[in-house]
Design an enzyme around this catalytic site. Structure first.
Site, PDB file in Angstrom:
ATOM      1  N   TYR A   1       0.846  -1.181   0.000  1.00  0.00           N
ATOM      2  CA  TYR A   1       0.000   0.000   0.000  1.00  0.00           C
ATOM      3  C   TYR A   1       0.892   1.244   0.000  1.00  0.00           C
ATOM      4  CZ  TYR A   1       0.268  -0.264   5.218  1.00  0.00           C
ATOM      5  OH  TYR A   1       0.663  -0.355   6.527  1.00  0.00           O
ATOM      6  N   CYS A   2       0.361   2.322  -0.568  1.00  0.00           N
ATOM      7  CA  CYS A   2       1.098   3.588  -0.737  1.00  0.00           C
ATOM      8  C   CYS A   2       2.467   3.342  -1.378  1.00  0.00           C
ATOM      9  CB  CYS A   2       1.259   4.304   0.598  1.00  0.00           C
ATOM     10  SG  CYS A   2       1.731   6.045   0.432  1.00  0.00           S
ATOM     11  N   PRO A   3       2.485   2.678  -2.547  1.00  0.00           N
ATOM     12  CA  PRO A   3       3.763   2.365  -3.184  1.00  0.00           C
ATOM     13  C   PRO A   3       4.461   3.617  -3.707  1.00  0.00           C
ATOM     14  CG  PRO A   3       1.953   1.867  -4.670  1.00  0.00           C
ATOM     15  CD  PRO A   3       1.331   2.263  -3.364  1.00  0.00           C
TER      16      PRO A   3
END
Length: 287
Positions: free
Chosen positions: A151-153
């Site tokens: 997540y939130c790469p």
């Protein structure tokens, strides 16, 4: 890439430890408060001869969304789902997408002055270098590159063995920059990722969107204690941060907010409240 120490090392640092607060100058101490505080610090370091600052903060069971997340087609259902799981939800004013905070996640804000002469990438690299320095006795395997499936790469995902434990964002205000990192120190990184995966599934329902949201694979994420196979704690990480500052500077001060800073905080806090009020389903998180 500039040497990270040349960017981070200063004669003195202002040190703020905000991890156990319930209120901040009569405001509930939530993630909204934290983002407003970092804006004020970025403004403060823009002043002549101001010290850089390092702030540590922890918030219980909070999902912090990025601005693009607020445009998901079924965002209200997604927010209600997170609330039903016991999580508060806020939208931040810095870059990135959804991340999970809880008592096992330590946030570090490195607030630097005179960043007009320092590139955004060099500021990110400075944070990467600082984290490697904090953990230098435990591992030399920390890498910075995008972990697909997390997540939130982003380009500055921090990982060990291909599994992400931290992400970095940056917020610039005037001539100051708040470089913010969340560190999954304790707990189950995979369980946090499962929560974010389910949020996207409910908020999107498979619809086509202009923005490309991450397809979260929980197996790509873990906490530092899991990756190092060592019972590393948030309290130990706080100690490591303070010890590093003592080595990277000659003086550390713990000044509270000045009257001018408190006035600026009131304005920034109201801006954060208004930003969140405009998003469907967010009002319940502000009451």
């Amino acid at each position: 890439m500039k040497n990270w120490e040349k960017i981070v090392r200063h004669a003195g640092f202002r040190y703020l430890e905000h991890s156990n607060k319930k209120f901040f100058h009569d405001k509930p101490y939530t993630a909204l408060t934290s983002f407003a505080i970092d804006d004020v610090l970025a403004l403060s370091v823009s002043k002549e001869n101001a010290m850089p600052a390092v702030r540590l903060w922890v918030h219980p069971d909070t999902i912090v969304l990025g601005i693009p997340d607020a445009r998901l087609p079924y965002i209200e259902e997604g927010v209600h789902f997170l609330n039903s799981q016991g999580y508060s939800v806020v939208v931040r004013n810095s870059g990135g997408l959804a991340v999970a905070l809880d008592e096992g996640v330590l946030n570090i804000s490195l607030v630097l002055p005179d960043v007009k002469h320092i590139s955004i990438h060099d500021c990110y690299d400075a944070m990467v270098g600082l984290i490697r320095y904090l953990l230098r006795d435990l591992t030399d395997e920390i890498e910075a590159y995008e972990i697909v499936g997390s997540y939130c790469p982003g380009d500055y995902d921090l990982s060990i063995g291909g599994r992400k434990f931290a992400g970095i964002s940056q917020r610039r205000v005037k001539d100051g920059a708040a470089i913010q990192i969340y560190l999954d120190v304790e707990g189950k990184g995979q369980e946090r990722a499962e929560m974010i995966r389910d949020f996207y599934s409910i908020s999107r329902k498979g619809e086509e969107t202009k923005f490309t949201y991450p397809e979260v694979d929980p197996r790509t994420m873990a906490s530092l204690s899991e990756l190092l196979e060592s019972p590393l704690s948030v309290e130990e990480m706080k100690y490591r941060v303070l010890s590093a500052l003592q080595k990277l500077s000659e003086k550390i001060v713990e000044d509270d907010f000045s009257a001018d800073e408190l006035e600026s905080f009131e304005r920034r806090y109201e801006q954060m409240i208004k930003r969140n009020e405009q998003i469907a389903g967010m009002q319940d998180n502000l009451d």
